[in-house]
Design an enzyme around this catalytic site. Structure first.
Site, PDB file in Angstrom:
ATOM      1  N   ASP A 159       0.850  -1.286  -0.030  1.00  0.00           N
ATOM      2  CA  ASP A 159       0.110   0.032   0.094  1.00  0.00           C
ATOM      3  C   ASP A 159       0.658   1.365  -0.043  1.00  0.00           C
ATOM      4  OD1 ASP A 159      -1.970  -1.796   0.456  1.00  0.00           O
ATOM      5  OD2 ASP A 159      -2.716  -1.325   2.255  1.00  0.00           O
ATOM      6  N   LYS A 194      -8.558   0.616  13.966  1.00  0.00           N
ATOM      7  CA  LYS A 194      -8.825   0.674  12.557  1.00  0.00           C
ATOM      8  C   LYS A 194      -8.299  -0.698  11.911  1.00  0.00           C
ATOM      9  CE  LYS A 194      -7.976   3.703   8.506  1.00  0.00           C
ATOM     10  NZ  LYS A 194      -7.858   2.371   7.741  1.00  0.00           N
ATOM     11  N   ARG A 245     -17.923  -0.873  -0.019  1.00  0.00           N
ATOM     12  CA  ARG A 245     -17.938   0.821  -0.156  1.00  0.00           C
ATOM     13  C   ARG A 245     -17.854   1.322  -1.494  1.00  0.00           C
ATOM     14  NH1 ARG A 245     -14.146   4.551  -0.451  1.00  0.00           N
ATOM     15  NH2 ARG A 245     -14.316   6.230   0.769  1.00  0.00           N
ATOM     16  N   LYS A 265      -2.418   6.216  11.663  1.00  0.00           N
ATOM     17  CA  LYS A 265      -2.073   4.914  10.984  1.00  0.00           C
ATOM     18  C   LYS A 265      -0.596   4.698  11.565  1.00  0.00           C
ATOM     19  CE  LYS A 265      -3.599   3.809   7.407  1.00  0.00           C
ATOM     20  NZ  LYS A 265      -3.706   4.057   5.799  1.00  0.00           N
ATOM     21  N   CYS A 315      35.904 -23.769  13.408  1.00  0.00           N
ATOM     22  CA  CYS A 315      35.209 -22.786  12.667  1.00  0.00           C
ATOM     23  C   CYS A 315      35.026 -21.607  13.674  1.00  0.00           C
ATOM     24  CB  CYS A 315      33.898 -23.123  12.141  1.00  0.00           C
ATOM     25  SG  CYS A 315      33.188 -21.831  11.230  1.00  0.00           S
TER      26      CYS A 315
HETATM   27  N1  5U1 Z   1     -12.795   2.024  13.510  1.00  0.00           N
HETATM   28  C1  5U1 Z   1     -13.276   2.389  12.404  1.00  0.00           C
HETATM   29  N2  5U1 Z   1     -12.810   2.389  11.364  1.00  0.00           N
HETATM   30  N3  5U1 Z   1     -13.461   3.409  10.649  1.00  0.00           N
HETATM   31  C2  5U1 Z   1     -13.286   3.489   9.045  1.00  0.00           C
HETATM   32  N4  5U1 Z   1     -14.160   3.684  12.526  1.00  0.00           N
HETATM   33  C3  5U1 Z   1     -14.192   4.079  11.318  1.00  0.00           C
HETATM   34  N5  5U1 Z   1     -15.027   5.041  10.693  1.00  0.00           N
HETATM   35  C4  5U1 Z   1     -14.816   5.130   9.313  1.00  0.00           C
HETATM   36  C5  5U1 Z   1     -14.034   4.539   8.678  1.00  0.00           C
HETATM   37  C6  5U1 Z   1     -13.979   4.787   7.105  1.00  0.00           C
HETATM   38  O1  5U1 Z   1     -15.650   6.299   8.993  1.00  0.00           O
HETATM   39  C7  5U1 Z   1     -16.302   6.891   9.874  1.00  0.00           C
HETATM   40  C8  5U1 Z   1     -16.662   8.556   9.065  1.00  0.00           C
HETATM   41  C9  5U1 Z   1     -17.658   6.599   9.970  1.00  0.00           C
END
Ligand code: 5U1
Length: 713
Positions: free
Chosen positions: A32, A119, A140, A317, A437
């Site tokens: 990535d 995350k 998504r 991150k 050795c």
């Molecule tokens: N844990 C978490 N991952 N995540 C990804 N919360 C969270 N919220 C996100 C995303 C894309 O978007 C919020 C704006 C709801």
């Protein structure tokens, strides 16, 4: 065409290809971080000269492509993305922006709180429940339109088809579908056996599984889900804070991650980030950072959006765990047991938070399996504290000879010139030079001196190199003849450090027997095996007297007898040296029959080595049973176990009435609850160290050829 235009075109071509591999094939060929780097380069070119922007540029599209294999679903409220932060400063700036904005809106900034969560590194999906029933599931996609994966999602057992209790007429749940790491390993093993394509990582395995045309295939894939938010909600009022919303989602039957925290300000957020960073390798699934959100949900709208990312949230991150670099060369290292390990010399690359220049390649089969050529562009991975590895080469980026060439294992030891052999059924080549050795001698000395063995502080790699190269030390017994004057004459050694070292060597004369056995570096004898041996044999004399062939035969007969007893439902009888198999017994026999080893042992005794009963080496914890749980601030769980055992304590894996102490760290879970239930004393790492009377433990440097305690040789 000018060079910027040419470069932009090249970047668009590469990014389109990588998008296709990632979103359609679920098989990315680059990390990535590499994609992001190219993407940013294109953005910069387009910013410098807007005439370079073309309609089909990847910069003009947010999110992924839609493959066309599934029906399109328009999200009733867009699936947003998150702004990213990599540095602490960016988190502070996020907090400042939130506060300024709230103040502008006339909201009570003093009441600002955040929630922090993980995350998840999976595939974002939106689950639409109508009157409590799962009606539709969509990926998504580009945030506005995704793919209809309802049939597949219905097979994911972690996702309820029906919600529990009273549900709104419409509830869109947003979250991430992912695969646990161990499930991913098993899936890839199955793929391998079936001659099918293996997945690059758990996220791609999850994406590939979710986007199967046949739901029966998805059903056979072990997918999981964690919810982290909501989209459209009709017919119900929801809790006002984000934390309460997640609690509510959990109550109506949706999986919600357990690792969460409330935070009063950016310092709490950063503390959560660091805790999760150290927890990361121990989690069952991959995460790529943490997410901070403003707690009060009715402030979210007031804070507004920038492009497609809300101002109320931030993704912090972790450093990328994979990066691209060049394989400059492959060198061969000789380990303690003569094993020849090919080591990749890499163009220095920042990955997993450190600069990596070397990575072990294990053996020649591994190099062949990964099809690596010197000069290749390779993917390097460093996850957590795990030693860096070369994951694969990118053949499409292959350079031309002469920079590119194949690796061949040397036919003689690169250190001493002795023959090398690869025995049947073994993956490794070994130098047959033994202690002739110098490389093996050096490694054997370092192993002997390490903290878990004879614990000779100050005897490090540089010093051992000098001692062996100058011919001052050939075997561990020679260490006990060193004096201050000789040592002080060596490079980077003053009188004081020489005196300290002589004292440390002297102290090591009184050693626990198990430690001494481990220190000898007998093949297959790690710390645990050494402990078992020390329980049965009083000293080295007893080991040298043992008739190993007779012992092996007796063990085999007793084991057979036990198998018969078990079949009859009778309890098995005791077997000597339980858990020590024929391979270890054979290695003990070889070691103790070898005249050279007997001489070294005799010389060590002549140098004054005497054994103290293991409990004497530390009996402060004798008779006490400990359980360790959660993440300790400085010690790994294994280090804590070792510390407890070293001081005579017993380590158990679960809390029971027999437990005396629970040593609890961060994120201790059910064991902590059980200990409170049973009224068992809960202590932290500091208290444990105080009980043992030890200062903070030093970490033993990793030796890729010789992981401490496991003796892979
Ligand atoms: N844990 C978490 N991952 N995540 C990804 N919360 C969270 N919220 C996100 C995303 C894309 O978007 C919020 C704006 C709801």
């Amino acid at each position: 065409m000018d060079s910027a235009r040419k470069r932009a075109e090249k970047l668009r071509e590469l990014l389109a290809r990588y998008d296709y591999e990632y979103y359609v094939l679920d098989a990315p060929s680059v990390p990535d971080a590499e994609y992001d780097r190219l993407f940013r380069e294109l953005q910069q070119l387009e910013r410098n000269d807007p005439s370079l922007v073309v309609a089909g540029s990847p910069t003009q599209r947010v999110g992924g492509a839609v493959s066309g294999a599934f029906a399109a679903v328009r999200h009733s409220s867009p699936m947003l993305s998150l702004n990213n932060a990599f540095e602490d400063d960016e988190v502070l700036a996020f907090d400042r922006r939130v506060r300024e904005r709230l103040a502008e809106e006339g909201l009570p900034v003093g009441e600002l709180r955040y929630s922090a969560e993980l995350k998840y590194d999976g595939v974002a999906v939106s689950l639409r429940y109508e009157h409590g029933l799962l009606a539709q599931a969509a990926t998504r996609g580009d945030g506005t339109t995704g793919e209809d994966v309802t049939a597949n999602v219905r097979t994911v057992r972690a996702i309820p088809l029906r919600l529990v209790g009273i549900a709104p007429s419409v509830l869109e749940v947003r979250g991430e579908v992912l695969m646990y790491r161990r499930d991913f390993e098993r899936l890839n093993e199955r793929q391998r056996h079936a001659g099918e394509r293996e997945f690059v990582n758990p996220r791609n395995a999850a994406a590939g599984s979710l986007r199967q045309l046949d739901p029966a295939v998805t059903a056979a894939r072990p997918l999981r889900f964690f919810a982290y938010g909501v989209g459209e909600v009709t017919g119900a009022g929801l809790p006002d804070t984000h934390s309460a919303l997640l609690d509510w989602l959990a109550r109506i039957g949706l999986p919600v991650g357990a690792e969460r925290a409330a935070a009063d300000g950016p310092q709490d957020l950063l503390a959560f980030y660091r805790r999760m960073q150290s927890l990361r390798p121990k989690l069952a699934y991959d995460i790529d950072g943490v997410v901070y959100k403003v707690e009060r949900r009715h402030w979210h709208d007031a804070l507004g959006f920038v492009a497609r990312a809300p101002r109320f949230a931030l993704a912090h991150k972790f450093p990328a765990e994979e990066a691209l670099t060049e394989l400059l060369d492959i060198e061969v290292q000789v380990g303690r047991t003569g094993k020849l390990t090919p080591v990749a010399r890499l163009r220095p690359v920042f990955v997993g938070g450190v600069t990596v220049t070397n990575a072990t390649l294990h053996n020649e089969d591994e190099i062949a399996r990964k099809d690596l050529l010197i000069g290749d562009t390779v993917v390097v991975r460093r996850a957590g504290d795990v030693i860096p590895e070369v994951v694969r080469a990118l053949p499409e980026r292959r350079s031309e000879p002469p920079r590119r060439r194949a690796f061949a294992m040397p036919r003689a030891c690169p250190v001493c010139g002795s023959a090398v052999v690869r025995e049947e059924g073994e993956a490794d080549w070994r130098c047959v030079g033994g202690l002739y050795c110098a490389a093996q001698r050096k490694q054997a000395l370092l192993h002997f001196a390490q903290r878990r063995a004879m614990d000779i502080e100050g005897l490090g790699e540089k010093l051992v190199d000098q001692l062996v190269d100058a011919g001052l030390v050939r075997t561990p017994a020679d260490l006990y003849r060193l004096d201050v004057a000789t040592l002080a004459g060596l490079e980077r050694m003053g009188e004081k450090s020489a005196a300290n070292l002589v004292e440390a060597i002297g102290r090591s004369r009184r050693a626990g027997f198990a430690r001494f056995l481990f220190a000898l570096g007998i093949r297959h004898v790690g710390e645990e095996v050494a402990r078992v041996l020390a329980q049965r044999y009083a000293d080295t004399e007893a080991l040298m007297r043992e008739d190993w062939s007779a012992l092996a035969a007796a063990k085999a007969a007793l084991q057979k007898d036990n198998a018969r007893r078990r079949a009859r439902g009778e309890p098995p009888g005791p077997v000597p040296l339980e858990g020590i198999g024929p391979e270890i017994v054979a290695s003990l026999q070889r070691f103790f029959e070898e005249p050279h080893n007997r001489q070294v042992i005799a010389a060590l005794h002549a140098a004054g080595i005497e054994f103290v009963r293991e409990a004497e080496a530390g009996e402060r914890l004798a008779g006490r049973t400990f359980v360790v749980t959660g993440t300790l601030p400085t010690m790994s769980r294994e280090q804590a176990h070792e510390l407890i055992r070293r001081h005579g304590g017993t380590v158990a894996s679960s809390v029971s009435r027999k437990t005396d102490f629970l040593v609890a760290g961060e994120a201790a879970g059910s064991k902590l609850a059980r200990a409170s239930e049973l009224g068992i004393a809960v202590i932290d790492e500091d208290a444990l160290l105080n009980m043992t009377g030890e200062a903070l433990p030093r970490r033993v440097p990793d030796d890729p050829d010789d992981p401490v305690g496991s003796d892979p040789a």
